[in-house]
Design a protein around this motif. Structure first.
Motif, short mmCIF file in Angstrom:
data_model
loop_
_atom_site.label_atom_id
_atom_site.label_comp_id
_atom_site.label_asym_id
_atom_site.label_seq_id
_atom_site.Cartn_x
_atom_site.Cartn_y
_atom_site.Cartn_z
N LEU A 88 40.48 39.13 48.12
CA LEU A 88 40.98 38.14 49.08
C LEU A 88 42.12 37.31 48.48
CD1 LEU A 88 37.65 36.71 50.54
CD2 LEU A 88 39.36 37.99 51.80
N GLY A 89 42.41 37.53 47.20
CA GLY A 89 43.48 36.79 46.54
C GLY A 89 43.12 35.35 46.21
N ILE A 90 41.84 35.09 46.02
CA ILE A 90 41.41 33.73 45.67
C ILE A 90 41.85 33.41 44.24
CG2 ILE A 90 39.39 32.22 45.37
CD1 ILE A 90 37.90 33.94 47.36
N SER A 91 42.35 32.21 44.03
CA SER A 91 42.84 31.84 42.69
C SER A 91 41.69 31.83 41.69
CB SER A 91 43.49 30.46 42.75
OG SER A 91 42.49 29.45 42.83
N SER A 92 42.03 32.04 40.42
CA SER A 92 40.97 32.15 39.41
C SER A 92 40.20 30.84 39.25
CB SER A 92 41.56 32.60 38.07
OG SER A 92 42.56 31.71 37.67
N LYS A 93 40.87 29.70 39.49
CA LYS A 93 40.18 28.42 39.37
C LYS A 93 39.11 28.27 40.47
CE LYS A 93 41.00 23.47 39.04
NZ LYS A 93 40.16 22.95 40.11
N ILE A 94 39.49 28.59 41.70
CA ILE A 94 38.53 28.48 42.80
C ILE A 94 37.40 29.49 42.62
CG2 ILE A 94 38.26 28.84 45.31
CD1 ILE A 94 40.96 27.50 45.66
N LEU A 95 37.76 30.68 42.13
CA LEU A 95 36.75 31.71 41.90
C LEU A 95 35.77 31.28 40.80
CD1 LEU A 95 36.08 34.35 43.20
CD2 LEU A 95 37.63 35.51 41.62
N PHE A 96 36.29 30.58 39.80
CA PHE A 96 35.42 30.05 38.74
C PHE A 96 34.43 29.04 39.34
CE2 PHE A 96 34.76 26.28 36.01
CZ PHE A 96 33.91 26.84 35.08
N GLU A 97 34.93 28.15 40.19
CA GLU A 97 34.06 27.13 40.78
C GLU A 97 32.98 27.75 41.67
OE1 GLU A 97 37.57 23.72 40.72
OE2 GLU A 97 36.85 24.44 42.64
N ILE A 98 33.36 28.83 42.37
CA ILE A 98 32.37 29.52 43.21
C ILE A 98 31.33 30.22 42.32
CG2 ILE A 98 32.03 31.39 44.89
CD1 ILE A 98 34.90 30.76 45.93
N SER A 99 31.80 30.94 41.30
CA SER A 99 30.89 31.68 40.41
C SER A 99 29.89 30.74 39.75
CB SER A 99 31.66 32.41 39.32
OG SER A 99 32.57 33.30 39.88
N LEU A 100 30.41 29.61 39.26
CA LEU A 100 29.54 28.64 38.61
C LEU A 100 28.49 28.13 39.59
CD1 LEU A 100 30.37 25.79 36.22
CD2 LEU A 100 29.24 25.24 38.33
N LEU A 140 25.72 39.93 40.19
CA LEU A 140 26.13 38.93 41.17
C LEU A 140 27.55 38.44 40.87
CD1 LEU A 140 25.47 37.02 43.51
CD2 LEU A 140 24.25 35.55 41.92
N GLY A 141 27.79 38.15 39.60
CA GLY A 141 29.11 37.65 39.18
C GLY A 141 30.20 38.66 39.46
N SER A 197 30.22 41.13 41.67
CA SER A 197 30.43 41.29 43.11
C SER A 197 31.28 40.16 43.67
CB SER A 197 29.09 41.28 43.86
OG SER A 197 28.35 42.40 43.51
N LEU A 198 30.97 38.94 43.23
CA LEU A 198 31.74 37.78 43.68
C LEU A 198 33.20 37.90 43.26
CD1 LEU A 198 29.66 34.55 42.98
CD2 LEU A 198 30.81 35.14 45.11
N GLU A 199 33.39 38.33 42.01
CA GLU A 199 34.74 38.44 41.47
C GLU A 199 35.56 39.47 42.25
OE1 GLU A 199 35.50 39.18 37.05
OE2 GLU A 199 34.31 37.33 37.16
N GLN A 200 34.95 40.64 42.48
CA GLN A 200 35.66 41.70 43.22
C GLN A 200 36.02 41.24 44.63
OE1 GLN A 200 33.40 45.35 43.33
NE2 GLN A 200 33.43 45.52 41.10
N PHE A 201 35.05 40.62 45.28
CA PHE A 201 35.27 40.15 46.65
C PHE A 201 36.38 39.10 46.66
CE2 PHE A 201 34.29 38.00 50.65
CZ PHE A 201 33.92 39.06 51.48
N GLY A 202 36.29 38.18 45.73
CA GLY A 202 37.26 37.09 45.66
C GLY A 202 38.65 37.57 45.31
N GLU A 203 38.73 38.49 44.36
CA GLU A 203 40.05 38.99 43.95
C GLU A 203 40.72 39.76 45.08
OE1 GLU A 203 39.38 40.96 40.24
OE2 GLU A 203 39.26 39.04 39.16
N LEU A 222 33.76 32.68 22.35
CA LEU A 222 34.57 33.69 23.04
C LEU A 222 33.81 34.21 24.25
CD1 LEU A 222 35.37 34.04 19.82
CD2 LEU A 222 36.45 36.10 20.65
N GLY A 223 34.49 34.25 25.40
CA GLY A 223 33.87 34.87 26.58
C GLY A 223 33.20 33.87 27.50
N ARG A 224 31.95 34.18 27.84
CA ARG A 224 31.23 33.39 28.85
C ARG A 224 30.00 32.72 28.28
NH1 ARG A 224 31.83 35.07 34.25
NH2 ARG A 224 29.68 34.48 34.60
#
Lengths: 110, 141
Positions: free
Chosen positions: B31-43, B20-21, B23-29, A17-19
């Motif tokens: 901008l309306g970035i899709s969750s899939k692209i945001l996942f790829e960036i975060s990873l 870090l994660g 901050s990226l999420e807030q910035f990305g959201e 669950l989670g990350r």
């Protein structure tokens, strides 16, 4: 991150669950090696509630499957979100594990 | 209001990954970035950041890693700057993703994933610092 352990027909199911990232993968590593040391040979890792995985998580799975292979055991992965499966594809991990769509299908792999 | 740029100074510690994660999420959201692209960036950013921490330093001192997140046209741009030993991820050896499990190694897999997921990666060594700029197209096509 949480790991939920279940036993069904002698098969151990670990639900994630989670990350699963650099911070949380040591916890998963501890848990999966605990069940392997307890003698589990048939292991399902259920990805249904997992939202994120990085190479740290892949590392744990690789280490665990190497360990299990030595005792003729097996890990089956199931219920992965599409974008998580993509990580396995790019990493070339789809050839290392059977990846199926549900726990039910995973049970039939044993 | 959407910020044009977010700058962070993070310690060389894995515990900084959550800051870090998010901050990226807030910035990305914003901008309306899709969750899939945001996942790829975060990873990708997790992989590059944790690589700096694991391999960049030969002492036990605290080091600061600068991260700047910005966007330009259809690209999200992340700039990482550290004072670790010179390391160019673009020259890192590609992992063997074909060989059987017994011989499979995990080394450089994180870098391999981030190269695949990001659209552009530029490395420079400036004086005693590594500068890595990575870009990802954020529009859905």
């Amino acid at each position: 991150m949480e790991v939920v352990e279940k036993k069904q027909n002698g098969i151990c199911i670990l639900g994630l669950l989670g990350r699963l990232d650099s911070n949380t993968s040591p916890e998963f590593e501890k848990k999966i090696f605990e069940v392997i040391e307890d003698g589990t040979k048939s292991l399902i890792v259920d990805f249904e509630s997992l939202d994120y995985i990085s190479s740290a998580g892949l590392r744990v799975l690789l280490k665990a499957t190497k360990e299990l292979k030595r005792s003729d055991g097996k890990i089956v992965l199931c219920s992965m979100k599409e974008y998580i499966k993509e990580v396995f594809e790019i990493a070339g991990f789809v050839s290392l594990f059977p990846i199926v769509s549900s726990v039910g299908d995973a049970m039939e792999e044993f | 209001m959407i910020a044009d740029r977010v700058s962070l100074e993070l310690k060389n510690s894995l515990s900084e990954l959550s800051a870090l994660g998010s901050s990226l999420e807030q910035f990305g959201e914003a901008l309306g970035i899709s969750s899939k692209i945001l996942f790829e960036i975060s990873l990708s950013i997790e992989e590059l950041f944790s690589n700096i921490i694991s391999h960049g330093y030969t002492d036990d001192a605290v080091h600061w890693i600068k991260v700047a997140i910005s966007h330009e046209d259809e690209m999200l741009i992340i700039r990482l700057e550290d004072d670790g030993i010179p390391f160019d991820p673009l020259k890192a050896e590609e992992p063997d993703c074909e060989c059987p499990v017994e011989h499979r190694k995990i080394g450089n897999l994180g870098i391999h994933l981030s190269k695949k997921f990001m659209d552009d990666m530029i490395y420079e060594r400036q004086r005693d610092r590594n500068i890595l700029i990575v870009k990802k197209k954020i529009t859905n096509t």
